[in-house]
Design an enzyme around this catalytic site. Structure first.
Site, PDB file in Angstrom:
ATOM      1  N   GLY A  26      -1.613  -1.703   6.704  1.00 37.00           N
ATOM      2  CA  GLY A  26      -1.786  -2.858   7.581  1.00 37.00           C
ATOM      3  C   GLY A  26      -3.175  -3.446   7.406  1.00 37.00           C
ATOM      4  N   GLY A  73      -6.591  -3.377   7.423  1.00 38.18           N
ATOM      5  CA  GLY A  73      -7.445  -2.201   7.483  1.00 38.18           C
ATOM      6  C   GLY A  73      -8.595  -2.281   8.463  1.00 38.18           C
ATOM      7  N   GLY A  75     -11.287  -1.411   2.651  1.00 38.07           N
ATOM      8  CA  GLY A  75     -10.409  -1.332   3.819  1.00 38.07           C
ATOM      9  C   GLY A  75     -10.378   0.053   4.433  1.00 38.07           C
ATOM     10  N   THR A  94       0.878  -1.166   0.000  1.00 36.54           N
ATOM     11  CA  THR A  94       0.000   0.000   0.000  1.00 36.54           C
ATOM     12  C   THR A  94       0.911   1.209   0.000  1.00 36.54           C
ATOM     13  OG1 THR A  94      -1.848  -1.027   1.129  1.00 36.54           O
ATOM     14  CG2 THR A  94      -1.520   1.304   1.580  1.00 36.54           C
TER      15      THR A  94
END
Ligand code: ASP
Length: 323
Positions: free
Chosen positions: A240, A242, A219, A189
């Site tokens: 991470g 979400g 997320g 991400t």
């Protein structure tokens, strides 16, 4: 009531709101740009191409900020370039869901004005972060979702790719160095947080989501206050699992601990990322943050977060673990 009526009339007339004009400022010396490329389980998830990309974007973003560019523009431009790179879990390189197709999420927030824009579960947008900016600048709303939302944004000028199945190519990271390591690496991400020479802060996040996600799952990345948050004092972007960042309203919680309780930013970040999300929830995650004084905080409850920063000194730092 009155504001609502005006909004409804404006929408009925198909009127677009205008971007708020930049206020003049004294162009103080300091600026900061921090980028991240996602939560890491092990060092090898990022390679030389990732590091070279970060160096190039930090150089370009630093030059933009040095010339007086706005934090909001630099955050958006940096994230758009990361989306186009195809080597991170955002834009072109996004992971696919369990049904085998890409759905992207992104958000952007301007610290001084609180203006925000976000998109969720988009299937055809080339640059979800630019669409988030469109939401911010051209509508009275904050979040557009799914194919209907996407259609509206394409109507407002968002670029759609012609052949999503060919354009989106999930980037596969190198395998873990040993069999003991986790095998389902999430590979990046992306996010950015910046402070400009007018003292404005901005943050943004963009993703293809977490591995194994079901179709339609959204997320934290497009949720203001969960993954992306910016105000007059702090700008943050998270990565991470979400679901936990949403339940914890994580990035806003960090900023509020710092603002209301006077907890140092680094400590506030560790409390949320390591103690609450890490230890209590047992979930993986990390954040980057910048304060109005140019303080940079990196906090991760795993191996690290791929990150880099530049400031007015011109020095570019790229790393994987907390400094
Ligand atoms: N937070 C993102 C999500 O849950 C994934 C990530 O940051 O790696 O969709």
């Amino acid at each position: 009531m009155k504001a609502r009526r005006i909004l409804l009339v404006a929408l009925a007339l198909g009127m677009a709101t205008q971007a708020v004009a930049a206020e003049p400022c004294d162009h103080r010396e300091g600026f900061t740009l921090v980028l991240h490329g996602g939560y890491l389980d092990y060092e090898e998830e990022v390679g030389p191409p990732h590091r070279a990309l970060f160096r190039r974007l930090l150089k370009a973003g630093g030059e933009q900020l040095a010339k007086g560019g706005s934090a909001l523009d630099v955050v958006m431009d940096s994230i758009a370039a990361l989306e186009d790179s195809g080597i991170l879990d955002a834009g072109r390189g996004s992971i696919v869901n369990t049904a085998g197709f890409t759905e992207t999420d992104a958000s952007l927030m301007d610290g001084r004005s609180g203006r925000s824009g976000a998109v969720a579960a988009m299937q055809r947008l080339k640059n979800p972060i630019k669409a988030a900016r469109l939401v911010m600048d051209k509508t009275e709303h904050v979040l557009f979702a799914g194919t209907t939302g996407e259609q509206t944004l394409i109507g407002l000028g968002a670029e759609a790719v012609k052949d999503p199945a060919n354009y989106f190519q999930e980037y596969v990271p190198p395998p873990p160095p040993s069999a003991d390591e986790p095998t389902q690496a999430e590979h990046g991400t992306v996010g950015a947080a910046a402070l400009d020479r007018c003292g404005n802060l901005a943050a943004g996040t963009s993703t293809g989501g977490w591995p194994g996600k079901l179709p339609g799952r959204v997320g934290d990345s497009p949720i203001i206050g969960a993954s992306t948050y910016a105000d007059h004092q702090y700008a943050l972007s998270a990565t991470g699992v979400g679901e936990y960042f949403i339940k914890r309203a994580a990035t806003r919680d960090i900023a509020m601990r710092a603002e209301y309780r006077g907890t140092p930013l680094e400590r506030a970040a560790d409390q949320v990322v390591k103690e609450l999300i890490g230890k209590q929830d047992g979930a993986e995650g990390a954040i980057i943050a910048v304060s109005k004084d140019g303080e940079i905080v990196i906090s991760s409850n795993g191996y690290g977060i791929f990150h880099g920063w530049v400031s007015q000194t011109g020095e570019i730092v790229v790393g994987t673990q907390e400094p």
